[in-house]
Design a protein around this motif. Structure first.
Motif, short mmCIF file in Angstrom:
data_model
loop_
_atom_site.label_atom_id
_atom_site.label_comp_id
_atom_site.label_asym_id
_atom_site.label_seq_id
_atom_site.Cartn_x
_atom_site.Cartn_y
_atom_site.Cartn_z
N ASP A 360 62.06 60.31 -13.91
CA ASP A 360 63.05 60.51 -12.85
C ASP A 360 64.30 59.66 -13.10
O ASP A 360 65.43 60.12 -12.89
CB ASP A 360 62.46 60.16 -11.49
CG ASP A 360 61.43 61.15 -11.02
OD1 ASP A 360 61.41 62.28 -11.55
OD2 ASP A 360 60.61 60.80 -10.15
N ARG A 361 64.10 58.44 -13.58
CA ARG A 361 65.25 57.55 -13.87
C ARG A 361 66.06 58.09 -15.04
O ARG A 361 67.29 57.97 -15.06
CB ARG A 361 64.77 56.13 -14.19
CG ARG A 361 64.08 55.39 -13.07
CD ARG A 361 64.86 55.38 -11.77
NE ARG A 361 64.36 54.47 -10.78
CZ ARG A 361 63.31 54.67 -10.01
NH1 ARG A 361 62.60 55.77 -10.16
NH2 ARG A 361 62.95 53.78 -9.10
N LEU A 362 65.40 58.71 -16.00
CA LEU A 362 66.13 59.29 -17.12
C LEU A 362 67.08 60.38 -16.65
O LEU A 362 68.21 60.50 -17.12
CB LEU A 362 65.17 59.89 -18.15
CG LEU A 362 64.27 58.93 -18.94
CD1 LEU A 362 63.44 59.71 -19.94
CD2 LEU A 362 65.10 57.89 -19.66
N ALA A 363 66.61 61.19 -15.69
CA ALA A 363 67.45 62.28 -15.17
C ALA A 363 68.66 61.75 -14.42
O ALA A 363 69.70 62.41 -14.36
CB ALA A 363 66.61 63.18 -14.26
N GLU A 364 68.55 60.53 -13.86
CA GLU A 364 69.64 59.96 -13.08
C GLU A 364 70.60 59.12 -13.92
O GLU A 364 71.68 58.77 -13.45
CB GLU A 364 69.07 59.07 -11.97
CG GLU A 364 68.21 59.81 -10.96
CD GLU A 364 67.45 58.87 -10.03
OE1 GLU A 364 67.59 57.64 -10.22
OE2 GLU A 364 66.74 59.35 -9.14
N THR A 365 70.23 58.80 -15.15
CA THR A 365 71.04 57.92 -15.99
C THR A 365 72.19 58.68 -16.62
O THR A 365 71.99 59.66 -17.33
CB THR A 365 70.17 57.28 -17.09
OG1 THR A 365 69.08 56.58 -16.47
CG2 THR A 365 71.00 56.30 -17.92
N GLN A 369 71.24 61.87 -19.24
CA GLN A 369 71.34 63.20 -18.62
C GLN A 369 70.38 64.22 -19.24
O GLN A 369 70.77 65.24 -19.77
CB GLN A 369 72.78 63.71 -18.68
CG GLN A 369 73.74 62.88 -17.87
CD GLN A 369 74.99 63.63 -17.49
OE1 GLN A 369 75.11 64.82 -17.72
NE2 GLN A 369 75.93 62.94 -16.89
N ILE A 370 69.10 63.90 -19.20
CA ILE A 370 68.05 64.80 -19.66
C ILE A 370 67.40 65.44 -18.44
O ILE A 370 67.03 64.76 -17.48
CB ILE A 370 66.99 64.04 -20.48
CG1 ILE A 370 67.62 63.46 -21.75
CG2 ILE A 370 65.83 64.95 -20.83
CD1 ILE A 370 68.05 64.47 -22.76
N LYS A 371 67.27 66.77 -18.44
CA LYS A 371 66.75 67.47 -17.26
C LYS A 371 65.26 67.77 -17.35
O LYS A 371 64.53 67.62 -16.38
CB LYS A 371 67.53 68.78 -17.05
CG LYS A 371 68.97 68.56 -16.64
CD LYS A 371 69.65 69.88 -16.33
CE LYS A 371 71.06 69.66 -15.81
NZ LYS A 371 71.74 70.93 -15.48
N ARG A 372 64.78 68.24 -18.49
CA ARG A 372 63.37 68.60 -18.64
C ARG A 372 62.81 67.90 -19.88
O ARG A 372 62.56 68.51 -20.91
CB ARG A 372 63.21 70.12 -18.78
CG ARG A 372 63.65 70.90 -17.55
CD ARG A 372 63.42 72.40 -17.69
NE ARG A 372 62.02 72.71 -17.92
CZ ARG A 372 61.56 73.39 -18.97
NH1 ARG A 372 62.39 73.81 -19.91
NH2 ARG A 372 60.28 73.66 -19.10
N PRO A 373 62.60 66.59 -19.77
CA PRO A 373 62.25 65.83 -20.97
C PRO A 373 60.79 65.97 -21.40
O PRO A 373 59.88 66.10 -20.58
CB PRO A 373 62.54 64.38 -20.55
CG PRO A 373 62.31 64.39 -19.07
CD PRO A 373 62.75 65.73 -18.59
N SER A 374 60.61 65.95 -22.71
CA SER A 374 59.29 65.72 -23.32
C SER A 374 59.39 64.38 -24.02
O SER A 374 60.41 64.07 -24.65
CB SER A 374 58.96 66.82 -24.32
OG SER A 374 58.77 68.06 -23.67
N LEU A 375 58.33 63.57 -23.91
CA LEU A 375 58.38 62.21 -24.41
C LEU A 375 57.25 61.93 -25.39
O LEU A 375 56.10 62.32 -25.15
CB LEU A 375 58.31 61.19 -23.25
CG LEU A 375 59.44 61.22 -22.22
CD1 LEU A 375 59.14 62.20 -21.10
CD2 LEU A 375 59.66 59.84 -21.63
N ARG A 376 57.61 61.22 -26.45
CA ARG A 376 56.61 60.83 -27.46
C ARG A 376 56.90 59.41 -27.93
O ARG A 376 58.06 58.97 -27.93
CB ARG A 376 56.65 61.75 -28.68
CG ARG A 376 56.34 63.22 -28.43
CD ARG A 376 56.48 64.00 -29.72
NE ARG A 376 56.16 65.42 -29.58
CZ ARG A 376 57.01 66.34 -29.15
NH1 ARG A 376 58.25 66.00 -28.83
NH2 ARG A 376 56.64 67.60 -29.04
#
Length: 430
Positions: A360-365, A369-376
């Protein structure tokens, strides 16, 4: 008065009215011209043969196409995925009422070619993502007149990734223009050399959002009702059907649904145009601002193609809401830029966050500005948006403490389906 030679006069007559004006620039040196510049017909010939790509045929794009054609460019291509809407006609001057419903790219190309002799404009009606690197490699300059941050990020990253240090022709100058009401900007990006679009992402204004509890229970503004219809009511009614912000029927449904909800709470002000503005985050466009920014972009394209004057280094801001003000500066390249830099971006997280809160914080940064992130991480997949089997397998991680998944100082790779690059974050804990 500067004396004009016989050769200049002959070239001016052969080139026609606007050709004469162009030759007055190209066939003589000016006060800012580089000493190495050699005026002559070769410069004009190069201007007429270089391929220029215009991305977007809307308010900015119409102005850009017209300006490029009148500036001596003969081989122009244009990409736009939209069709002409009645609301476009007040500022997109290449279109007429009979054109409503037709593709913007093809109508704009036909209009300009009819009025500027010798210009060839090749339209493509579709998305920029539909084209591959080989397509973009054919152009000498790319000029953007887009209204989408995501599309700008995509073309910026694509052009940066295309650069081959052993092949100078793989570097495609990108000229980007943007207009918002009475404000706008123009910039010149030399991929891998100057700062890229991603380097300046944190300069964008924060997008307005509304708390879910407010739009669900106690709406007070017409915007609350529109957000309710798009965020909550559309998924409830249409289940798995995706909302298309560019589909007039979808916008009409949202408008009607929001109007009914507004009536329930005695709220006024819900209109079709406001519905479009809220759903698509549209800021009203002003024709004069479009003209100023498009002119600036085309001046830079002309200077890059001919080398007759120094081009912008590298950012120009324009403001017309409080008198008329412009300011130019050089935006610095960032070493930790995920597109053109070589370092991971530092990101300070709270030790008490879950993985879902981290996302959620990534979407607000602003700078991400990532909307639908995949993380590894290097060791494991934290959360994957697709395919469904892997999304289901990694979904339990969303509720786990971030610190149990990512060590202090560990690098997390973040991808998004809308971007052709990954963001590398070096996570530390407060």
């Amino acid at each position: 008065m500067t004396e004009v030679s016989g050769a200049e006069t002959a070239a001016a007559v052969a080139g026609g009215a606007h050709g004469s004006a162009i030759d007055r620039i190209l066939l003589r040196k000016g006060p800012f011209t580089d000493e190495a510049y050699t005026p002559g017909p070769e410069v004009r010939e190069f201007l007429e043969t270089i391929k220029v790509l215009v991305i977007g045929a809307g308010g900015l794009g119409c102005e850009i196409l017209k300006n490029l054609a009148l500036s001596g460019f003969k081989d122009i291509h244009v990409i736009d995925m939209d069709t002409i809407d009645l609301s476009n006609l007040n500022r997109q001057f290449l279109f007429r009422p009979a054109d409503v419903g037709k593709p913007k790219a093809s109508v704009a190309a036909e209009f300009v070619m009819k009025r500027v002799r010798g210009v060839k404009i090749t339209p493509f009606c579709g998305k920029i993502q539909d084209k591959d690197d080989e397509y973009y490699m054919q152009f000498g300059i790319v000029v953007c007149g887009l209204d989408s941050v995501e599309a700008r990020r995509w073309i910026n990253a694509t052009l940066v990734n295309m650069v081959d240090m052993d092949n100078p022709e793989s570097l495609k100058p990108l000229i980007d223009g943007g207009a918002e009401g009475f404000k706008g900007q123009a910039r010149v990006i030399l991929p891998t050399i100057t700062s890229c679009y991603e380097c300046s992402l944190d300069m964008l204004g924060q997008q307005k959002t509304y708390p879910i509890c407010t739009i669900a229970n106690t709406p007070r503004l017409p915007e609350h009702c529109i957000e309710w219809s798009s965020v909550l009511e559309w998924p409830r009614v249409f289940k798995d059907k995706k909302l298309d912000n560019d589909d007039p029927e979808h916008i009409q449904w949202l408008f009607e649904t929001a109007s009914r909800r507004a009536a329930e709470f005695n709220i006024t002000g819900v209109t079709y145009s406001l519905t479009q503005g809220v759903v698509k985050n549209i800021i009203p466009a002003i024709a004069s601002t479009n003209a100023i920014i498009a002119a600036a972009c085309c001046n830079e394209a002309f200077k890059i193609a001919t080398t007759c004057n120094p081009y912008l280094s590298n950012y120009m801001m324009y403001s017309g809401d409080d008198s008329v003000y412009t300011y130019t500066f050089e935006h610095q390249k960032k070493d930790d830029c995920p597109v053109c830099g070589n370092l991971s971006t530092p990101f300070e997280a709270d030790a008490g966050w879950t993985l879902e809160e981290f996302m959620d914080r990534l979407a607000e940064t602003q700078g991400i500005q990532i909307k639908r992130p995949s993380l590894r991480t290097a060791a494991q997949s934290l959360y994957l948006q697709a395919p469904p089997q892997l999304e289901a397998a990694t979904r339990p991680n969303l509720g786990l403490p971030l610190k149990s998944l990512v060590a202090d100082g560990e690098e997390v790779s973040v991808t998004d389906p809308g971007l052709p690059f990954s963001v590398k974050l070096r996570v530390t804990y407060a």
